[in-house]
Design a protein around this motif. Structure first.
Motif, PDB file in Angstrom:
ATOM      1  N   TYR A  22     -14.071  -3.269   2.224  1.00 30.99           N
ATOM      2  CA  TYR A  22     -13.283  -2.690   3.317  1.00 30.99           C
ATOM      3  C   TYR A  22     -13.935  -1.425   3.847  1.00 30.99           C
ATOM      4  O   TYR A  22     -14.750  -0.779   3.171  1.00 30.99           O
ATOM      5  CB  TYR A  22     -11.816  -2.495   2.945  1.00 30.99           C
ATOM      6  N   ASP A  26     -10.169  -0.551   8.399  1.00 35.38           N
ATOM      7  CA  ASP A  26      -9.105  -1.285   7.722  1.00 35.38           C
ATOM      8  C   ASP A  26      -8.005  -0.385   7.160  1.00 35.38           C
ATOM      9  O   ASP A  26      -6.992  -0.887   6.655  1.00 35.38           O
ATOM     10  CB  ASP A  26      -9.688  -2.094   6.550  1.00 35.38           C
ATOM     11  N   LEU A  30      -4.438  -1.452   5.368  1.00 36.37           N
ATOM     12  CA  LEU A  30      -4.376  -1.384   3.905  1.00 36.37           C
ATOM     13  C   LEU A  30      -3.159  -0.598   3.434  1.00 36.37           C
ATOM     14  O   LEU A  30      -2.508  -0.965   2.447  1.00 36.37           O
ATOM     15  CB  LEU A  30      -5.656  -0.747   3.350  1.00 36.37           C
ATOM     16  N   CYS A  66     -11.639  -6.286   0.199  1.00 35.57           N
ATOM     17  CA  CYS A  66     -10.416  -6.815   0.792  1.00 35.57           C
ATOM     18  C   CYS A  66     -10.608  -8.296   1.053  1.00 35.57           C
ATOM     19  O   CYS A  66     -11.725  -8.816   0.983  1.00 35.57           O
ATOM     20  CB  CYS A  66     -10.051  -6.074   2.080  1.00 35.57           C
ATOM     21  N   LEU A  73      -5.851  -9.532   7.513  1.00 32.92           N
ATOM     22  CA  LEU A  73      -6.044  -8.824   6.254  1.00 32.92           C
ATOM     23  C   LEU A  73      -4.850  -9.105   5.332  1.00 32.92           C
ATOM     24  O   LEU A  73      -3.702  -8.838   5.682  1.00 32.92           O
ATOM     25  CB  LEU A  73      -6.177  -7.324   6.503  1.00 32.92           C
ATOM     26  N   SER A  76      -6.133  -6.319  -1.006  1.00 33.96           N
ATOM     27  CA  SER A  76      -7.278  -5.483  -1.359  1.00 33.96           C
ATOM     28  C   SER A  76      -7.333  -5.289  -2.863  1.00 33.96           C
ATOM     29  O   SER A  76      -6.340  -5.471  -3.580  1.00 33.96           O
ATOM     30  CB  SER A  76      -7.206  -4.120  -0.661  1.00 33.96           C
TER      31      SER A  76
END
Length: 220
Positions: A22, A26, A30, A66, A73, A76
């Motif tokens: 990542y 991101d 996240l 991730c 997404l 992670s």
């Protein structure tokens, strides 16, 4: 940089998945994932902040990965390297991860320590957590480390804490008499419990305990 593309199956439908490191782009997503994964009573101040995430990327990007599902997404996993002595297992999450800032990352350490793993609830039936864990095993092997390690929450323990000890709880998980959302998942990932850590994290469901879960590098 880690980058792997493949498919997982949502029932009978193949879905494209990417595991990668990542980046700063991101961070907002996240943090949103953390809020979905760790709702109250988990303390919200333990969700990632941007300074922590910046440190992950700057200090040990190999340990900051991730997973995307069809471009979205979905989760992670973050780690750092530490020097670990199996004869002295007691520690807190805050101590060993520098409160999640990983300023104590030791490039010469022998152990990849998992700081956090998160998968969005709506994606949890796809086995993404296990896939990210396997990606970290690749990093352990590539860097010729001794082990992957981390404290596993025991969120089912509070239900039986008045009748059995944390060690007995883990033993019942190993015999299949009980199941735990986190520890059973880590067992499925190939991790083994090597001890119980007290006061690991402020965590009502786990009564502040954690099971220290190890994966040994088979090539060492």
């Amino acid at each position: 940089m880690y980058h792997s593309e493949f498919y997982v199956f949502d029932q009978d439908k193949p879905v494209p998945v990417t595991i990668r490191n990542y980046t700063q782009d991101d961070f907002d997503e996240l943090i949103q994932i953390q809020s979905e994964c760790f709702p109250p009573p988990f303390p919200s101040d333990l969700w990632w902040n941007k300074e922590q995430l910046s440190n992950h990327v700057m200090r040990f990007q190999e340990g900051a990965i991730c997973i995307e599902v069809d471009g979205v997404l979905a989760g992670s996993l973050t780690g750092l390297c530490v020097q670990f002595n199996p004869k002295h297992m007691q520690h807190t999450w805050e101590e060993i991860t520098d409160h999640g800032y990983i300023k104590n990352h030791n490039p010469s350490g022998d152990t990849l320590y998992i700081v956090d793993i998160s998968v969005r609830p709506k994606f949890r039936k796809l086995g993404l957590g296990k896939l990210m864990m396997q990606a970290m095993y690749h990093v352990v092997i590539q860097k010729k480390l001794v082990r992957l390690l981390g404290g596993g929450r025991m969120p089912g323990f509070h239900k039986v804490a008045d009748t059995i000890t944390p060690d007995e709880y883990v033993n019942k998980l190993l015999t299949g008499d009980l199941k735990d959302p986190v520890i059973t998942f880590l067992l499925r990932c190939g991790r083994k419990p090597i001890g119980i850590v007290e006061n690991y994290l402020e965590d009502e469901e786990s009564c502040n305990y954690a099971a220290l879960m190890e994966w040994k590098n088979p090539f060492n």
